[in-house]
Design an enzyme around this catalytic site. Structure first.
Site, PDB file in Angstrom:
ATOM      1  N   GLY A 158       0.856  -1.189   0.000  1.00  0.00           N
ATOM      2  CA  GLY A 158       0.000   0.000   0.000  1.00  0.00           C
ATOM      3  C   GLY A 158       0.888   1.234   0.000  1.00  0.00           C
ATOM      4  O   GLY A 158       2.057   1.187  -0.411  1.00  0.00           O
ATOM      5  N   ARG A 242       1.812  -4.373  12.340  1.00  0.00           N
ATOM      6  CA  ARG A 242       1.257  -4.706  13.648  1.00  0.00           C
ATOM      7  C   ARG A 242       1.983  -5.948  14.168  1.00  0.00           C
ATOM      8  O   ARG A 242       2.323  -6.845  13.396  1.00  0.00           O
ATOM      9  CB  ARG A 242      -0.249  -4.991  13.574  1.00  0.00           C
ATOM     10  CG  ARG A 242      -1.109  -3.752  13.391  1.00  0.00           C
ATOM     11  CD  ARG A 242      -1.100  -2.828  14.612  1.00  0.00           C
ATOM     12  NE  ARG A 242      -1.903  -1.633  14.434  1.00  0.00           N
ATOM     13  CZ  ARG A 242      -1.463  -0.449  13.961  1.00  0.00           C
ATOM     14  NH1 ARG A 242      -0.194  -0.316  13.609  1.00  0.00           N
ATOM     15  NH2 ARG A 242      -2.274   0.577  13.836  1.00  0.00           N
ATOM     16  N   GLU A 271       1.446  -5.187  22.850  1.00  0.00           N
ATOM     17  CA  GLU A 271       1.947  -3.857  23.214  1.00  0.00           C
ATOM     18  C   GLU A 271       1.256  -3.321  24.458  1.00  0.00           C
ATOM     19  O   GLU A 271       0.037  -3.454  24.552  1.00  0.00           O
ATOM     20  CB  GLU A 271       1.664  -2.900  22.046  1.00  0.00           C
ATOM     21  CG  GLU A 271       2.898  -2.622  21.216  1.00  0.00           C
ATOM     22  CD  GLU A 271       2.591  -1.840  19.958  1.00  0.00           C
ATOM     23  OE1 GLU A 271       2.789  -2.384  18.875  1.00  0.00           O
ATOM     24  OE2 GLU A 271       2.130  -0.695  20.079  1.00  0.00           O
ATOM     25  N   HIS A 289       6.960   1.622  18.889  1.00  0.00           N
ATOM     26  CA  HIS A 289       5.893   1.992  17.954  1.00  0.00           C
ATOM     27  C   HIS A 289       5.934   3.490  17.611  1.00  0.00           C
ATOM     28  O   HIS A 289       5.001   4.236  17.939  1.00  0.00           O
ATOM     29  CB  HIS A 289       4.519   1.606  18.536  1.00  0.00           C
ATOM     30  CG  HIS A 289       3.482   1.405  17.472  1.00  0.00           C
ATOM     31  ND1 HIS A 289       2.402   0.564  17.621  1.00  0.00           N
ATOM     32  CD2 HIS A 289       3.338   1.943  16.229  1.00  0.00           C
ATOM     33  CE1 HIS A 289       1.662   0.594  16.533  1.00  0.00           C
ATOM     34  NE2 HIS A 289       2.206   1.422  15.661  1.00  0.00           N
TER      35      HIS A 289
HETATM   36  C1  DGY Z   1      -0.592   3.547  12.372  1.00  0.00           C
HETATM   37  O1  DGY Z   1      -0.929   4.729  12.269  1.00  0.00           O
HETATM   38  O2  DGY Z   1      -1.389   2.619  12.257  1.00  0.00           O
HETATM   39  C2  DGY Z   1       0.835   3.180  12.565  1.00  0.00           C
HETATM   40  O3  DGY Z   1       0.945   2.124  13.443  1.00  0.00           O
HETATM   41  C3  DGY Z   1       1.720   4.330  12.877  1.00  0.00           C
HETATM   42  O4  DGY Z   1       2.990   3.904  13.180  1.00  0.00           O
END
Ligand code: DGY
Length: 327
Positions: A158, A242, A271, A289
């Site tokens: 993407g 993720r 997390e 993150h």
């Molecule tokens: C998001 O915005 O989903 C990302 O994890 C940013 O790092």
């Protein structure tokens, strides 16, 4: 006649510009960090709110949404929205929005930074120096992998996957990718990118594997023991998508057993908990993150989420609400 003042919950402190903007449209409550890390408190409080601006760490579950009697919109302060039960929201007539585009470049820069740091062993080398062990230039010290002519395999091509690919091309890397569907031919051409239909084949044949896909039922534990064992011994793994796209114990074993050469992880399955065996794994970069963490991007993310909220509160049609998630 009493006019209802909308009540907006922001689940953590966010850039001031965003909060000030929201205040023009209603009463804004900004919760201290950590208030809504689990669903219990949100289940209790959500009934009081018309709009929710939440973090990727806020679990907006079916149970939460069932209590959201006056909620009209959930806007996620993130592009990934696996923390939100979108079907449940829609079944209650609640709109959901995310924040694509504005974080693409920050995340592309960051992925490139992780790759450079990992392939050239920045972390180990700096530790060595700080420990006072640098006694002079060494011809055999900290030899890493040069990027030119190496193959970067991207799972999830993407916006963010592509922005990483553009940067990696500038470093002379070859790009292969796996995605639900092929990207536009002109982008494929610009990137000289090769589409690989089977992600397992991609993993087997690249020097660096980067995860840039959303987390869903298809991608959960996509990187498992078998996939890791099929990878090249010198291969590096990068994950800014993720945590749960990777089976973390399988990865920890692979790193300890040198099945692959290293990993840079910005995201984790539980997390903020980090798998203890990852903490002790060799050649592993672990970051909290922060792929989108620039001043400019975080403000833009906030404004986009806030605009989705204010558009809904003003009763605008769906076509005028930024980044509504439709299913
Ligand atoms: C998001 O915005 O989903 C990302 O994890 C940013 O790092």
């Amino acid at each position: 006649m009493s006019s209802h003042i909308p009540h907006i919950l922001v689940t953590e402190p966010i850039p001031e510009k965003v909060t000030s903007y929201l205040k023009e449209f209603g009463k804004v409550t900004v919760a201290p960090k950590g208030t809504y890390g689990s669903e219990e408190k949100l289940i209790e409080d959500i009934k009081n709110y018309d709009a929710l601006l939440c973090m990727l760490s806020t679990p907006v579950t079916a149970k939460v949404l069932a209590e959201a009697k006056q909620l009209k919109v959930v806007a996620n302060f993130a592009v990934g929205y696996d923390n939100i039960d979108v079907s449940a929201a829609h079944s209650h007539g609640i709109k959901v929005a995310n924040t694509p585009d504005v974080l693409t470049e920050a995340c592309g820069d960051y992925a490139m930074g992780l790759l450079l740091a990992l392939s050239r062993k920045f972390k180990e080398a700096e530790k060595y120096l700080r420990e006072g062990r640098f006694n002079g230039w060494e011809p055999l010290g900290f030899l890493g992998m040069e990027l030119r002519d190496r193959t970067l395999g991207i799972i999830g091509m993407g916006r963010i996957g592509q922005s990483f690919a553009y940067r990696a091309r500038a470093f002379g890397m070859n790009i292969k990718y796996h995605n639900r569907s092929r990207i536009a031919p002109q982008v494929e051409q610009q990137l000289k990118a090769t589409y690989v239909e089977d992600h397992k084949e991609l993993a087997r044949n690249c020097d660096v594997l980067s995860l840039n896909c959303p987390l869903n039922n298809e991608t959960h534990h996509l990187v498992d023991k078998a996939l890791l064992e099929s990878m090249r011994e010198h291969a590096l793994l990068i994950n800014i998508s993720r945590g749960a796209v990777i089976d973390e114990s399988a990865l920890a074993n692979a790193l300890h057993n040198r099945t692959i050469a290293g990993a840079a992880l910005d995201v984790f399955e539980e997390e903020p908990k980090v798998h203890p065996q990852l903490l002790s794994a060799p050649n592993t970069l672990l970051l909290p993150h922060i792929a989108s963490a620039t001043h400019k991007t975080r403000e833009a993310i906030g404004m986009l989420a806030a605009e989705a909220i204010t558009s809904v509160l003003q009763g605008k049609p769906d076509t005028e609400i930024p980044n509504l998630i439709r299913r």
